[in-house]
Design an enzyme around this catalytic site. Structure first.
Site, PDB file in Angstrom:
ATOM      1  N   GLU A 144     126.086  83.504  92.293  1.00 59.78           N
ATOM      2  CA  GLU A 144     125.428  83.616  91.077  1.00 59.78           C
ATOM      3  C   GLU A 144     124.386  82.112  91.727  1.00 59.78           C
ATOM      4  O   GLU A 144     123.354  81.622  90.700  1.00 59.78           O
ATOM      5  CB  GLU A 144     125.425  84.053  89.907  1.00 59.78           C
ATOM      6  CG  GLU A 144     126.053  85.320  89.547  1.00 59.78           C
ATOM      7  CD  GLU A 144     124.736  86.060  89.435  1.00 59.78           C
ATOM      8  OE1 GLU A 144     123.432  85.324  89.611  1.00 59.78           O
ATOM      9  OE2 GLU A 144     124.941  87.111  89.318  1.00 59.78           O
ATOM     10  N   ARG A 194     121.239  80.565  91.745  1.00 60.22           N
ATOM     11  CA  ARG A 194     120.379  80.309  91.085  1.00 60.22           C
ATOM     12  C   ARG A 194     119.732  78.662  91.100  1.00 60.22           C
ATOM     13  O   ARG A 194     118.928  78.027  91.323  1.00 60.22           O
ATOM     14  CB  ARG A 194     120.928  80.709  89.509  1.00 60.22           C
ATOM     15  CG  ARG A 194     120.735  81.875  89.621  1.00 60.22           C
ATOM     16  CD  ARG A 194     121.040  82.421  88.132  1.00 60.22           C
ATOM     17  NE  ARG A 194     121.461  83.661  87.964  1.00 60.22           N
ATOM     18  CZ  ARG A 194     121.688  84.005  87.043  1.00 60.22           C
ATOM     19  NH1 ARG A 194     121.240  84.214  85.842  1.00 60.22           N
ATOM     20  NH2 ARG A 194     121.819  86.048  87.559  1.00 60.22           N
ATOM     21  N   ASP A 225     121.908  95.977  96.228  1.00 66.27           N
ATOM     22  CA  ASP A 225     120.457  96.163  96.424  1.00 66.27           C
ATOM     23  C   ASP A 225     119.717  94.702  96.834  1.00 66.27           C
ATOM     24  O   ASP A 225     119.391  95.024  97.937  1.00 66.27           O
ATOM     25  CB  ASP A 225     120.393  95.221  94.867  1.00 66.27           C
ATOM     26  CG  ASP A 225     120.990  94.116  93.724  1.00 66.27           C
ATOM     27  OD1 ASP A 225     121.659  94.254  94.763  1.00 66.27           O
ATOM     28  OD2 ASP A 225     120.408  94.074  93.497  1.00 66.27           O
ATOM     29  N   GLU A 282     112.106  92.682  88.233  1.00 65.03           N
ATOM     30  CA  GLU A 282     112.089  93.551  89.803  1.00 65.03           C
ATOM     31  C   GLU A 282     110.778  94.510  90.262  1.00 65.03           C
ATOM     32  O   GLU A 282     109.594  94.258  91.100  1.00 65.03           O
ATOM     33  CB  GLU A 282     113.140  94.253  90.270  1.00 65.03           C
ATOM     34  CG  GLU A 282     114.418  93.357  90.831  1.00 65.03           C
ATOM     35  CD  GLU A 282     115.374  92.606  89.249  1.00 65.03           C
ATOM     36  OE1 GLU A 282     115.057  93.720  88.426  1.00 65.03           O
ATOM     37  OE2 GLU A 282     116.319  92.314  89.833  1.00 65.03           O
ATOM     38  N   THR A 284     116.523  85.945  96.258  1.00 67.25           N
ATOM     39  CA  THR A 284     116.475  86.561  95.950  1.00 67.25           C
ATOM     40  C   THR A 284     116.568  85.789  93.794  1.00 67.25           C
ATOM     41  O   THR A 284     116.338  87.384  92.858  1.00 67.25           O
ATOM     42  CB  THR A 284     117.907  87.438  95.487  1.00 67.25           C
ATOM     43  OG1 THR A 284     117.950  89.238  94.790  1.00 67.25           O
ATOM     44  CG2 THR A 284     118.883  87.189  95.384  1.00 67.25           C
TER      45      THR A 284
HETATM   46  C1  DMJ Z   1     118.871  88.039  89.789  1.00 73.80           C
HETATM   47  O1  DMJ Z   1     119.751  87.259  89.777  1.00 73.80           O
HETATM   48  C2  DMJ Z   1     118.486  88.443  91.424  1.00 73.80           C
HETATM   49  O2  DMJ Z   1     117.261  88.818  91.253  1.00 73.80           O
HETATM   50  C3  DMJ Z   1     119.688  89.081  91.586  1.00 73.80           C
HETATM   51  O3  DMJ Z   1     119.481  89.740  93.045  1.00 73.80           O
HETATM   52  C4  DMJ Z   1     119.482  90.240  90.916  1.00 73.80           C
HETATM   53  N1  DMJ Z   1     119.858  90.142  89.385  1.00 73.80           N
HETATM   54  C5  DMJ Z   1     118.728  89.501  89.226  1.00 73.80           C
HETATM   55  C6  DMJ Z   1     117.762  89.601  87.995  1.00 73.80           C
HETATM   56  O4  DMJ Z   1     117.701  90.629  87.852  1.00 73.80           O
END
Ligand code: DMJ
Length: 636
Positions: free
Chosen positions: A267, A271, A400, A535, A624
């Site tokens: 995370e 981020r 994912d 998403e 992501t």
């Molecule tokens: C985000 O932190 C990122 O996109 C991660 O890959 C999946 N979860 C959240 C958003 O849903």
């Protein structure tokens, strides 16, 4: 018996009485006398000439014939049948402009600009038929290009074409003006939504991780201003200068990673490290790079494991790392979705240790037993480096972004790392073979899960990253059927919103597969929440960029309006909700996730923009968490 002409003459003679009439009659009599004085030959010649003129006149006046024909049809009006309609039509045409419905039909056929351009091209080449003409005609065309006058039928065609070309251009200009206005109003709506979210964060959660908009307070996860950092590049892209400037000041003056705090490696990488790196690239402001180096360095103890598969948690102040208390496992998606960021950090610092650490993870996962047709289990052990909890395969939570980062690393590195590509292609085939099914009654294509050979028709909203990723791969030359699958899954993700009473997707959907079911999507009570996730909007953005199909923008617009309707808190901010099936009481969860500003609103903005150069997908790859990082120049 008198000849007809003479009879006329006699009748004129009989009516001779008044002055004006008399003088006219006198002239006629005198003409007649002169005519009689002519020789037979002279009279024949004059008659012949008159006849000739009459015939030529009629032959060269088709419009006259047309008018005449109209006149005949017009006479039918008196019958009180069909011509009545004809008359109405004529009247309609003369009074009203072109009916708007006809114009609409024209536009409905496809994206206006593309369509019109195509049409113009077809018309010109089709009518002139340059490619199919023999050499003589080709020369004639050449002649016209050089300014020689064309008096043949082709001149008329060109004239007609020019006229219709002007019409087409007018329509194109109108279309483009309307499309620009629509795009601008939607972009402004996203900016407004961002300002509203920012207002809540600024007033009640400034410098903290997350806003709790309903209670007007904040929540802390790592204590590092997560929302503010996640939102930096969004503000830059949305051109929110004031907001960006105040956030930059906070990062420069207040943000410190020298804290005795446990952070989640994944995370904080996606981020914080990702957010700082992308803001550095967009702004060129080295302050962000220095902060990125600092956090990147502090996260490295996570890789000090026996297996080199990193721990999930790091204390960035103490330089220690560990697994969660209850297990020595890490999540597969977490350890395989930090590569874009650490690879980029190595490139920028010239220090290979970041890249080496994350690529070691990829190498091991590439070779590991326990996959099924390229699909990976959800957990991996940090002691022995083996998959655990085998036999469960999903494209949702915990797996994912493994698939997403296979493709994106390959693109980031200039399409040279074949193992990454091979694993990605294999996994897509694995999805098709094991996880792809159709729902009833509508036949929506969805991605379910596999648990020890048993198929479950359960699909997380998280899986909706997949259409965008598949489309990105197709853009980079991967098989065209990836794009077809992307389109089908995009429709499904949209349906996950539109089939709910609030028009917002649940966290998890179950698809019906049995005969006679009346709706495709079922939602269990525990899965009815919506966390403002990105998403679907993310995939809509990719789909629109690559297809230019406006329906994707329209779908996104509907979703934004529903976020505004059900999750917007009047005093500032947006909140997650508990129940997407109850529009009367969606029930707030009192939390605005940082990814709502980092991802969801950013992807809305990019979706509504018609500028393909606004974060070009040929130059940037999104991590992501929606932070764009540069695609490396080929040589690196
Ligand atoms: C985000 O932190 C990122 O996109 C991660 O890959 C999946 N979860 C959240 C958003 O849903």
């Amino acid at each position: 018996m008198l000849p007809p002409s003479k009879r006329d003459f006699v009748s004129l003679t009989l009516s001779e009485s008044g002055s004006y009439t008399n003088s006219k009659q006198w002239r006629r009599q005198s003409c007649w006398r002169k005519w009689k004085q002519l020789s037979r030959l002279q009279r024949s010649l004059i008659l012949f000439t008159l006849m000739l003129l009459l015939v030529c006149g009629i032959a060269t006046s088709p419009t006259l014939i047309g008018h005449w024909r109209d006149g005949v049809v017009g006479e039918n009006v008196y019958d009180g049948k069909q011509p009545f309609v004809v008359n109405l039509k004529n009247e309609y045409k003369s009074i009203l402009p072109e009916p708007p419905s006809e114009k609409k039909d024209y536009h409905r056929r496809g994206p206006p600009v593309l369509q019109n351009r195509l049409q113009t091209k077809t018309n010109v080449s089709g009518l002139l038929g340059v490619e199919n003409q023999g050499p003589d005609l080709k020369n004639e065309n050449k002649g016209s290009e050089e300014g020689k006058p064309i008096i043949s039928w082709r001149g008329a065609v060109i004239e007609e074409e020019q006229a219709s070309d002007t019409d087409t251009k007018d329509t194109e200009i109108q279309d483009e003006t309307a499309s620009l206005a629509l795009a601008e109003s939607r972009l402004e709506a996203v900016r407004e939504a961002f300002r509203h979210a920012w207002k809540g964060y600024k007033n009640f959660a400034w410098g903290h991780d997350e806003l709790k908009p309903v209670s007007k307070s904040y929540g802390e996860w790592f204590g590092l201003g997560l929302t503010l950092i996640d939102a930096l590049d969004t503000m830059w892209i949305l051109d929110l200068k004031e907001e960006f400037a105040e956030a930059r000041e906070w990062v420069a003056r207040e943000l410190s990673f020298d804290k005795n705090v446990d952070v989640n490696l994944f995370e904080s990488t996606i981020r914080i490290l990702g957010g700082l790196l992308s803001t550095y690239h967009l702004t060129g402001d080295s302050m962000f790079l220095e902060k990125a180096k600092d956090i990147g360095y502090r996260l490295m103890p996570a890789f000090n494991t026996a297996s080199k598969i990193p721990y999930s948690d790091v204390n960035i102040g103490k330089g220690t790392a560990h697994s969660p208390q209850w297990t020595s496992d890490s999540t597969v998606a977490e350890v395989t979705s930090i590569q874009l960021e650490f690879r980029e950090l190595s490139r920028l610092t010239g220090d290979p240790k970041y890249k080496l650490a994350v690529m070691e993870v990829m190498k091991q996962v590439h070779k590991l037993d326990g996959k099924q047709d390229g699909l990976v289990p959800m957990f991996i052990n940090t002691n022995n480096g083996l998959f655990t909890h085998q036999g469960i395969y999903t494209l949702g939570a915990r797996a994912d972004s493994y698939y997403e980062y296979l493709l994106k690393q390959w693109i980031q590195g200039g399409k040279a790392e074949n193992e990454l590509l091979d694993d990605y292609l294999l996994a897509v085939e694995g999805v098709k073979k094991n996880l792809l099914k159709k729902s009833t009654p509508s036949g929506l294509t969805f991605v379910g899960e596999l648990s020890h050979g048993h198929f479950s028709p359960k699909m997380d909203h998280l899986v909706c990253f997949l259409p965008g990723t598949l489309a990105l791969g197709a853009h980079y030359g991967l098989p065209a059927d990836h794009m077809e699958l992307a389109k089908q899954l995009m429709e499904t993700c949209y349906q996950m919103y539109t089939q709910m009473e609030t028009g917002l997707s649940p966290e998890i959907a179950h698809f019906n597969m049995h005969e006679g079911s009346i709706q495709d999507v079922d939602v269990k009570i525990a899965d009815r929440h919506n966390l403002l996730r990105p998403e679907t909007v993310e995939s809509l953005f990719y789909m629109y960029r690559f297809t230019k199909d406006k329906k994707y923008q329209q779908w996104g617009w509907e979703i934004l309006q529903n976020f505004n309707k059900y999750t917007r808190v009047p005093t500032g901010g947006y909140t997650s909700i508990n129940n997407v099936r109850d529009p009367a009481n969606p029930s707030t969860r009192d939390k605005m996730e940082s990814f709502f500003l980092g991802e969801t609103l950013k992807y809305f903005y990019l979706l509504f923009s018609n500028d393909p150069n606004l974060i070009s997908l040929d130059k940037y790859i999104f991590n992501t968490e929606a932070h764009p990082l540069p695609i490396w120049p080929q040589a690196e």
